[in-house]
Scaffold this motif. Structure first.
Motif, mmCIF file in Angstrom:
data_model
loop_
_atom_site.group_PDB
_atom_site.id
_atom_site.type_symbol
_atom_site.label_atom_id
_atom_site.label_comp_id
_atom_site.label_asym_id
_atom_site.label_seq_id
_atom_site.Cartn_x
_atom_site.Cartn_y
_atom_site.Cartn_z
ATOM 1 N N TYR A 84 0.836 -1.205 0.000
ATOM 2 C CA TYR A 84 0.000 0.000 0.000
ATOM 3 C C TYR A 84 0.870 1.256 0.000
ATOM 4 O O TYR A 84 0.626 2.195 -0.770
ATOM 5 N N LEU A 85 1.887 1.283 0.859
ATOM 6 C CA LEU A 85 2.753 2.456 0.953
ATOM 7 C C LEU A 85 3.535 2.684 -0.336
ATOM 8 O O LEU A 85 3.710 3.831 -0.763
ATOM 9 N N GLU A 86 4.005 1.606 -0.946
ATOM 10 C CA GLU A 86 4.731 1.744 -2.206
ATOM 11 C C GLU A 86 3.822 2.284 -3.302
ATOM 12 O O GLU A 86 4.241 3.103 -4.118
ATOM 13 N N THR A 87 2.572 1.834 -3.328
ATOM 14 C CA THR A 87 1.607 2.337 -4.300
ATOM 15 C C THR A 87 1.328 3.818 -4.054
ATOM 16 O O THR A 87 1.284 4.618 -4.996
ATOM 17 N N THR A 88 1.153 4.195 -2.794
ATOM 18 C CA THR A 88 0.914 5.598 -2.445
ATOM 19 C C THR A 88 2.090 6.467 -2.872
ATOM 20 O O THR A 88 1.906 7.541 -3.455
#
Length: 121
Positions: free
Chosen positions: A99-103
């Motif tokens: 999720y953080l990498e996508t954000t």
């Protein structure tokens, strides 16, 4: 439609802040995953060593500053339960990392798009 320079600057700053926060959280999550994987590996090694012992071997577990005699089956059960819990934690951290990498990726793309369009809406 054109966005004023002030509004554009504020938007870029907010997106950049979000990207930096995501990047910091990514580093933190990766560190937590590595720590839990090391701990899981130590539990697995301990469990494999305990399983090679004869059933009547006295096994002691550390409790605070003392050691308590524990049955091998109890120790093995506890080690396996802790390993399962760590596996679950690592899996959840993996989802959080994704999720953080996508954000982070989306934030960078938004900034690139704003500069590419030059603030035109």
């Amino acid at each position: 439609m054109s966005i004023s320079n002030e509004a554009l600057q504020k938007l870029v700053q907010e997106i950049e802040t979000q990207a930096v926060q995501s990047q910091q959280q990514i580093a933190l999550v990766k560190s937590q995953m590595a720590s839990k994987q090391r701990e899981m590996r130590m539990l697995q090694l301990t469990s494999s060593e305990v399983s090679t012992l004869p059933p009547d071997t006295p096994v002691y577990e550390g409790v605070g500053k003392m050691f308590v005699l524990s049955p091998i089956t109890g120790v093995d059960t506890r080690l396996k339960a802790e390993t399962q819990e760590l596996k679950s934690d690592v899996e959840n951290l993996g989802k959080k990392l994704q999720y953080l990498e996508t954000t982070y990726k989306n934030s960078r793309e938004h900034i690139d798009q704003i500069f590419k369009n030059g603030g035109r809406g």
